[in-house]
Motif scaffolding. Structure first.
Motif, PDB file in Angstrom:
ATOM      1  N   PHE A  61      15.321  14.303   4.407  1.00 15.55           N
ATOM      2  CA  PHE A  61      14.690  13.325   3.530  1.00 15.55           C
ATOM      3  C   PHE A  61      14.015  12.255   4.371  1.00 15.55           C
ATOM      4  CE2 PHE A  61      18.259  15.232   1.407  1.00 15.55           C
ATOM      5  CZ  PHE A  61      17.823  15.452   0.116  1.00 15.55           C
ATOM      6  N   THR A  62      12.832  11.817   3.933  1.00 14.48           N
ATOM      7  CA  THR A  62      12.245  10.621   4.531  1.00 14.48           C
ATOM      8  C   THR A  62      12.415   9.487   3.532  1.00 14.48           C
ATOM      9  OG1 THR A  62       9.982  10.881   3.687  1.00 14.48           O
ATOM     10  CG2 THR A  62      10.512  11.985   5.778  1.00 14.48           C
ATOM     11  N   LEU A  63      12.651   8.295   4.054  1.00 14.06           N
ATOM     12  CA  LEU A  63      12.858   7.113   3.228  1.00 14.06           C
ATOM     13  C   LEU A  63      11.931   6.003   3.726  1.00 14.06           C
ATOM     14  CD1 LEU A  63      16.728   7.365   3.185  1.00 14.06           C
ATOM     15  CD2 LEU A  63      15.231   7.692   1.210  1.00 14.06           C
ATOM     16  N   ASP A  64      10.964   5.685   2.911  1.00 13.65           N
ATOM     17  CA  ASP A  64      10.038   4.603   3.228  1.00 13.65           C
ATOM     18  C   ASP A  64      10.827   3.299   3.208  1.00 13.65           C
ATOM     19  OD1 ASP A  64       7.124   4.052   3.602  1.00 13.65           O
ATOM     20  OD2 ASP A  64       7.491   2.740   1.896  1.00 13.65           O
ATOM     21  N   THR A  65      10.825   2.580   4.313  1.00 14.73           N
ATOM     22  CA  THR A  65      11.654   1.384   4.440  1.00 14.73           C
ATOM     23  C   THR A  65      10.898   0.318   5.214  1.00 14.73           C
ATOM     24  OG1 THR A  65      13.588   2.828   4.565  1.00 14.73           O
ATOM     25  CG2 THR A  65      13.908   0.538   5.221  1.00 14.73           C
ATOM     26  N   HIS A  66      10.870  -0.883   4.652  1.00 14.20           N
ATOM     27  CA  HIS A  66      10.161  -1.982   5.304  1.00 14.20           C
ATOM     28  C   HIS A  66      11.026  -3.230   5.322  1.00 14.20           C
ATOM     29  CE1 HIS A  66       6.370   0.216   5.281  1.00 14.20           C
ATOM     30  NE2 HIS A  66       6.788   0.693   4.120  1.00 14.20           N
TER      31      HIS A  66
ATOM     32  N   ASN B  90      25.595  14.761   5.388  1.00 15.57           N
ATOM     33  CA  ASN B  90      25.166  15.306   6.680  1.00 15.57           C
ATOM     34  C   ASN B  90      23.698  15.747   6.704  1.00 15.57           C
ATOM     35  OD1 ASN B  90      25.699  17.429   4.939  1.00 15.57           O
ATOM     36  ND2 ASN B  90      26.450  18.784   6.552  1.00 15.57           N
ATOM     37  N   ASP B  91      22.964  15.539   5.609  1.00 14.91           N
ATOM     38  CA  ASP B  91      21.530  15.860   5.615  1.00 14.91           C
ATOM     39  C   ASP B  91      20.788  14.853   6.491  1.00 14.91           C
ATOM     40  OD1 ASP B  91      21.790  17.976   3.797  1.00 14.91           O
ATOM     41  OD2 ASP B  91      21.418  16.696   2.053  1.00 14.91           O
ATOM     42  N   PRO B  92      19.870  15.331   7.319  1.00 16.82           N
ATOM     43  CA  PRO B  92      19.077  14.384   8.112  1.00 16.82           C
ATOM     44  C   PRO B  92      18.232  13.498   7.198  1.00 16.82           C
ATOM     45  CG  PRO B  92      18.748  16.653   8.880  1.00 16.82           C
ATOM     46  CD  PRO B  92      19.525  16.722   7.604  1.00 16.82           C
ATOM     47  N   CYS B  93      18.292  12.198   7.430  1.00 16.18           N
ATOM     48  CA  CYS B  93      17.474  11.224   6.694  1.00 16.18           C
ATOM     49  C   CYS B  93      16.691  10.410   7.714  1.00 16.18           C
ATOM     50  CB  CYS B  93      18.346  10.306   5.840  1.00 16.18           C
ATOM     51  SG  CYS B  93      19.090  11.141   4.437  1.00 16.18           S
ATOM     52  N   PHE B  94      15.403  10.343   7.514  1.00 17.75           N
ATOM     53  CA  PHE B  94      14.531   9.663   8.454  1.00 17.75           C
ATOM     54  C   PHE B  94      13.953   8.414   7.800  1.00 17.75           C
ATOM     55  CE2 PHE B  94      14.581  14.163   9.448  1.00 17.75           C
ATOM     56  CZ  PHE B  94      14.981  14.128  10.775  1.00 17.75           C
ATOM     57  N   ILE B  95      14.354   7.264   8.313  1.00 18.77           N
ATOM     58  CA  ILE B  95      13.838   5.981   7.861  1.00 18.77           C
ATOM     59  C   ILE B  95      12.470   5.814   8.509  1.00 18.77           C
ATOM     60  CG2 ILE B  95      14.240   3.486   7.834  1.00 18.77           C
ATOM     61  CD1 ILE B  95      16.416   5.085   6.343  1.00 18.77           C
ATOM     62  N   LYS B  96      11.474   5.460   7.704  1.00 16.15           N
ATOM     63  CA  LYS B  96      10.132   5.296   8.273  1.00 16.15           C
ATOM     64  C   LYS B  96       9.469   4.053   7.694  1.00 16.15           C
ATOM     65  CE  LYS B  96       7.684   8.346   5.068  1.00 16.15           C
ATOM     66  NZ  LYS B  96       6.723   7.365   4.601  1.00 16.15           N
ATOM     67  N   SER B  97       8.660   3.423   8.491  1.00 14.73           N
ATOM     68  CA  SER B  97       7.952   2.224   8.035  1.00 14.73           C
ATOM     69  C   SER B  97       6.446   2.458   8.042  1.00 14.73           C
ATOM     70  CB  SER B  97       8.308   1.030   8.919  1.00 14.73           C
ATOM     71  OG  SER B  97       7.911   1.276  10.248  1.00 14.73           O
ATOM     72  N   SER B  98       6.082   3.722   8.128  1.00 19.01           N
ATOM     73  CA  SER B  98       4.679   4.097   8.139  1.00 19.01           C
ATOM     74  C   SER B  98       4.522   5.333   7.257  1.00 19.01           C
ATOM     75  CB  SER B  98       4.252   4.399   9.577  1.00 19.01           C
ATOM     76  OG  SER B  98       2.889   4.726   9.632  1.00 19.01           O
ATOM     77  N   PHE B  99       3.335   5.824   7.106  1.00 20.05           N
ATOM     78  CA  PHE B  99       3.122   6.987   6.249  1.00 20.05           C
ATOM     79  C   PHE B  99       3.875   8.213   6.748  1.00 20.05           C
ATOM     80  CE2 PHE B  99      -1.146   4.791   5.628  1.00 20.05           C
ATOM     81  CZ  PHE B  99      -0.717   4.115   4.507  1.00 20.05           C
ATOM     82  N   ALA B 100       3.865   8.444   8.058  1.00 14.84           N
ATOM     83  CA  ALA B 100       4.552   9.590   8.652  1.00 14.84           C
ATOM     84  C   ALA B 100       5.724   9.102   9.500  1.00 14.84           C
ATOM     85  CB  ALA B 100       3.584  10.396   9.512  1.00 14.84           C
ATOM     86  N   SER B 101       6.657  10.000   9.742  1.00 16.14           N
ATOM     87  CA  SER B 101       7.854   9.650  10.508  1.00 16.14           C
ATOM     88  C   SER B 101       7.787  10.244  11.913  1.00 16.14           C
ATOM     89  CB  SER B 101       9.097  10.183   9.796  1.00 16.14           C
ATOM     90  OG  SER B 101      10.223  10.070  10.625  1.00 16.14           O
TER      91      SER B 101
ATOM     92  N   GLU C 152      10.158   9.902  14.015  1.00 12.33           N
ATOM     93  CA  GLU C 152      11.504  10.444  14.212  1.00 12.33           C
ATOM     94  C   GLU C 152      11.573  11.883  13.679  1.00 12.33           C
ATOM     95  OE1 GLU C 152      16.158   9.326  13.205  1.00 12.33           O
ATOM     96  OE2 GLU C 152      14.569   8.041  12.426  1.00 12.33           O
ATOM     97  N   LEU C 153      10.950  12.138  12.540  1.00 15.83           N
ATOM     98  CA  LEU C 153      10.880  13.495  12.001  1.00 15.83           C
ATOM     99  C   LEU C 153      10.117  14.396  12.962  1.00 15.83           C
ATOM    100  CD1 LEU C 153      11.250  15.619   9.741  1.00 15.83           C
ATOM    101  CD2 LEU C 153       9.141  14.701   8.705  1.00 15.83           C
ATOM    102  N   PHE C 154       9.010  13.918  13.507  1.00 12.84           N
ATOM    103  CA  PHE C 154       8.238  14.684  14.488  1.00 12.84           C
ATOM    104  C   PHE C 154       9.130  15.118  15.647  1.00 12.84           C
ATOM    105  CE2 PHE C 154       6.004  14.726  18.534  1.00 12.84           C
ATOM    106  CZ  PHE C 154       5.015  15.668  18.310  1.00 12.84           C
ATOM    107  N   GLU C 155       9.877  14.175  16.220  1.00 12.05           N
ATOM    108  CA  GLU C 155      10.758  14.486  17.359  1.00 12.05           C
ATOM    109  C   GLU C 155      11.849  15.477  16.966  1.00 12.05           C
ATOM    110  OE1 GLU C 155      10.345  13.865  20.516  1.00 12.05           O
ATOM    111  OE2 GLU C 155       8.536  12.678  20.127  1.00 12.05           O
ATOM    112  N   TYR C 156      12.409  15.301  15.788  1.00 13.00           N
ATOM    113  CA  TYR C 156      13.453  16.198  15.285  1.00 13.00           C
ATOM    114  C   TYR C 156      12.906  17.632  15.161  1.00 13.00           C
ATOM    115  CZ  TYR C 156      16.862  18.168  11.984  1.00 13.00           C
ATOM    116  OH  TYR C 156      17.796  18.970  11.364  1.00 13.00           O
ATOM    117  N   LEU C 157      11.759  17.774  14.515  1.00 15.41           N
ATOM    118  CA  LEU C 157      11.168  19.104  14.322  1.00 15.41           C
ATOM    119  C   LEU C 157      10.784  19.750  15.643  1.00 15.41           C
ATOM    120  CD1 LEU C 157       8.853  18.383  11.242  1.00 15.41           C
ATOM    121  CD2 LEU C 157      11.028  19.649  11.243  1.00 15.41           C
TER     122      LEU C 157
END
Length: 173
Positions: free
Chosen positions: A47-52, A90-101, A103-108
């Motif tokens: 999951f990605t979570l838009d967070t500011h 235990n699901d990966p959750c990626f906090i992001k403050s921009s349109f894309a993550s 952290e998700l890029f690095e994980y993938l």
């Protein structure tokens, strides 16, 4: 086959909150079914979570918004409805403050996923941006977007996003 389902920003604020729209609510059941299908296959669900922080209005993209969005971890920030219930600890959750993550890029990039599927909102902004991230991180992987599991407030921009993804060899079903 090693696969992952990425649910992009399906948060209360973007579904029926301040930045919500009807089309976002209408895909909840489709996303829930997709999650259940992936769980049966013991696939990864992320999951990605838009967070500011309060400073969002001072960032370039934040200046374009008339109101603060997803500030902190409050009710509106949480995943919406049944999707929140389907998210496991235990699901990966990626906090992001921009349109894309990033952290998700690095994980993938570090994983060997053969199939990467994306769902969520807004298709013309964050789903598109994270599909590009996935394609960049894993150029040999099959990247899929199920049209019944994405939504945008603007139908014309949704169609444009789909055209862009298809032109990048992202499979839209």
């Amino acid at each position: 086959m090693k696969k992952i389902l990425i649910i992009v920003d399906y948060q209360t604020e973007f579904v029926n909150g301040k930045f919500g729209f009807l089309q976002a609510e209408n895909i909840e059941n489709n996303i829930a079914e997709k999650i259940k299908e992936y769980r049966k296959d013991n696939a990864t669900i992320a999951f990605t979570l838009d967070t500011h922080k309060d400073k969002v209005l001072y960032q370039f993209s934040g200046k374009l918004y008339s109101a603060k969005k997803c500030v902190g971890k409050h009710h509106e920030w949480r995943l919406f409805g049944e999707i929140n219930e389907l998210c496991k600890e235990n699901d990966p959750c990626f906090i992001k403050s921009s349109f894309a993550s990033m952290e998700l890029f690095e994980y993938l990039r570090k994983k060997d996923f053969k199939k990467i599927e994306l769902a969520g909102v807004s298709a013309d902004i964050c789903v598109l941006a994270n599909a590009v991230i996935a394609k960049t991180a894993c150029p040999s992987s099959e990247i899929i977007v199920d049209r019944s599991c994405i939504a945008s407030e603007n139908e014309k921009l949704l169609e444009s996003a789909i055209n862009i993804m298809e032109s990048m060899k992202i499979i839209v079903i």
